[in-house]
Write a protein that holds these residues in place. Structure first.
Motif, mmCIF file in Angstrom:
data_model
loop_
_atom_site.group_PDB
_atom_site.id
_atom_site.type_symbol
_atom_site.label_atom_id
_atom_site.label_comp_id
_atom_site.label_asym_id
_atom_site.label_seq_id
_atom_site.Cartn_x
_atom_site.Cartn_y
_atom_site.Cartn_z
ATOM 1 N N LEU A 7 9.581 1.600 1.137
ATOM 2 C CA LEU A 7 8.724 0.426 1.007
ATOM 3 C C LEU A 7 7.357 0.799 0.447
ATOM 4 O O LEU A 7 6.820 1.866 0.745
ATOM 5 C CB LEU A 7 8.535 -0.245 2.370
ATOM 6 N N ARG A 8 6.790 -0.105 -0.337
ATOM 7 C CA ARG A 8 5.419 0.061 -0.801
ATOM 8 C C ARG A 8 4.461 -0.440 0.275
ATOM 9 O O ARG A 8 4.847 -1.257 1.131
ATOM 10 C CB ARG A 8 5.214 -0.699 -2.114
ATOM 11 N N PRO A 9 3.205 0.028 0.264
ATOM 12 C CA PRO A 9 2.262 -0.330 1.328
ATOM 13 C C PRO A 9 2.145 -1.830 1.597
ATOM 14 O O PRO A 9 2.132 -2.244 2.761
ATOM 15 C CB PRO A 9 0.941 0.268 0.840
ATOM 16 N N ARG A 10 2.047 -2.662 0.556
ATOM 17 C CA ARG A 10 1.897 -4.105 0.802
ATOM 18 C C ARG A 10 3.132 -4.675 1.498
ATOM 19 O O ARG A 10 3.020 -5.605 2.301
ATOM 20 C CB ARG A 10 1.625 -4.845 -0.506
ATOM 21 N N GLN A 11 4.292 -4.121 1.179
ATOM 22 C CA GLN A 11 5.518 -4.566 1.850
ATOM 23 C C GLN A 11 5.488 -4.195 3.332
ATOM 24 O O GLN A 11 5.921 -4.980 4.184
ATOM 25 C CB GLN A 11 6.741 -3.933 1.178
ATOM 26 N N ILE A 12 4.967 -3.009 3.616
ATOM 27 C CA ILE A 12 4.882 -2.571 5.013
ATOM 28 C C ILE A 12 3.913 -3.454 5.786
ATOM 29 O O ILE A 12 4.225 -3.940 6.878
ATOM 30 C CB ILE A 12 4.440 -1.094 5.092
ATOM 31 N N GLU A 17 2.861 -7.459 9.891
ATOM 32 C CA GLU A 17 2.116 -8.669 10.241
ATOM 33 C C GLU A 17 3.052 -9.766 10.723
ATOM 34 O O GLU A 17 2.758 -10.491 11.669
ATOM 35 C CB GLU A 17 1.319 -9.165 9.026
ATOM 36 N N GLU A 18 4.205 -9.866 10.086
ATOM 37 C CA GLU A 18 5.178 -10.891 10.473
ATOM 38 C C GLU A 18 5.846 -10.563 11.797
ATOM 39 O O GLU A 18 6.080 -11.446 12.628
ATOM 40 C CB GLU A 18 6.234 -11.037 9.377
ATOM 41 N N SER A 19 6.168 -9.287 12.009
ATOM 42 C CA SER A 19 6.840 -8.865 13.245
ATOM 43 C C SER A 19 6.461 -7.414 13.527
ATOM 44 O O SER A 19 7.026 -6.502 12.925
ATOM 45 C CB SER A 19 8.359 -8.993 13.110
ATOM 46 N N PRO A 20 5.497 -7.170 14.428
ATOM 47 C CA PRO A 20 4.973 -5.808 14.652
ATOM 48 C C PRO A 20 5.882 -4.925 15.514
ATOM 49 O O PRO A 20 5.492 -4.413 16.560
ATOM 50 C CB PRO A 20 3.632 -6.069 15.329
ATOM 51 N N ILE A 21 7.114 -4.744 15.038
ATOM 52 C CA ILE A 21 8.102 -3.909 15.731
ATOM 53 C C ILE A 21 8.490 -2.760 14.819
ATOM 54 O O ILE A 21 8.708 -2.951 13.624
ATOM 55 C CB ILE A 21 9.375 -4.704 16.100
ATOM 56 N N ALA A 22 8.578 -1.560 15.366
ATOM 57 C CA ALA A 22 9.076 -0.399 14.618
ATOM 58 C C ALA A 22 10.363 0.088 15.274
ATOM 59 O O ALA A 22 10.398 0.335 16.487
ATOM 60 C CB ALA A 22 8.039 0.716 14.590
ATOM 61 N N TRP A 23 11.399 0.213 14.478
ATOM 62 C CA TRP A 23 12.696 0.704 14.947
ATOM 63 C C TRP A 23 12.811 2.173 14.543
ATOM 64 O O TRP A 23 12.657 2.511 13.371
ATOM 65 C CB TRP A 23 13.829 -0.106 14.315
ATOM 66 N N ILE A 24 13.098 3.047 15.516
ATOM 67 C CA ILE A 24 13.129 4.490 15.270
ATOM 68 C C ILE A 24 14.507 5.036 15.664
ATOM 69 O O ILE A 24 14.787 5.294 16.840
ATOM 70 C CB ILE A 24 12.030 5.212 16.079
ATOM 71 N N PRO A 25 15.402 5.210 14.685
ATOM 72 C CA PRO A 25 16.747 5.717 14.999
ATOM 73 C C PRO A 25 16.779 7.248 15.045
ATOM 74 O O PRO A 25 16.200 7.921 14.186
ATOM 75 C CB PRO A 25 17.593 5.178 13.840
#
Length: 233
Positions: A7-12, A17-25
């Motif tokens: 992902l590019r920074p603006r996409q990140i 901003e829309e959903s502040p969740i990080a998934w770490i597999p």
């Protein structure tokens, strides 16, 4: 869906901003039998994270393929952290969590596809360390080994892992790689499975050869429902 590294920074920024969740597999590089890829653990955890992402959004981190010591450490094409080096994984994950918190993530979900006992101990330590201090970001640590009412018991390369991966990445499993030789065994996790001449060499658990698509779909959906419930809680 692509992982964070693509992902590019603006996409990140937009995704967080829309959903502040990080998934770490999390996963490992391990022998799982002739029929399965050595990256099975990370393929299943990242696959489940992607399905959860489709429901709840956020960002999915690239899967981490380094897992902790397990009893199959001596098998071919298996690369695991030694028990005395387990703190390396704790430090790496803590650093990752701290940076995600600084970037505005409000909830981090660590999902392991590697079920070794030492891996579970590492994740318990990580959870305790994170929660021992006040944090702006909530941590959810999930090990499918502890998911209640599983339709198939967890294993290593057996029916559980084969069915699950087949439901997520059908082309990753090739059952034709396994011999059709029948074996009578009282213990499917016995020492005989460590013998390279055994038709299920390295498969620790129920024989995966009778696996069906329906079994995999049922297991996948059960785990996904559990993950979503734990994260929403």
């Amino acid at each position: 869906m692509v992982d964070l590294s693509q992902l590019r920074p603006r996409q990140i920024y937009a995704a967080v901003e829309e959903s502040p969740i990080a998934w770490i597999p999390l996963g490992a590089i391990e022998w799982h039998g002739w029929h399965a890829p050595v990256g099975l653990d990370a393929l299943t955890s990242s696959g489940l994270c992607q399905l959860a992402w489709e429901k709840l959004g956020g960002i999915v981190m690239p899967p981490l393929h380094y897992g902790a010591y397990a009893s199959i450490a001596g098998h071919p094409w298996t690369i695991l952290l030694d028990q005395e080096d387990s703190d390396i994984l704790v430090r790496l994950l803590l650093n990752t969590l701290q940076r995600l918190e600084e970037f505005g993530v409000k909830k981090a979900v660590v999902l392991t596809g590697h079920f070794a006992t030492v891996q579970g101990e590492i994740l318990a330590e990580l959870n305790d360390l994170w929660k021992s201090q006040w944090r702006a970001m909530k941590l959810v640590v999930l090990n499918p080994d502890s998911c209640p009412d599983l339709p198939i018991p967890p294993d290593h390369g057996g029916l559980f892992e084969t069915a699950l991966l087949q439901s997520l990445h059908p082309d990753a499993i090739d059952m034709a790689e396994l011999s059709d030789e029948l074996v009578e065994e009282k213990n499917p996790a016995g020492i005989q499975r460590r013998d390279p001449s055994h038709p299920l060499y390295g498969v620790i658990g129920a024989d995966p050869r009778p696996v069906t698509a329906e079994q995999g779909e049922k297991l996948r959906d059960h785990l996904l429902a559990w993950i979503l419930a734990e994260v929403k809680d």
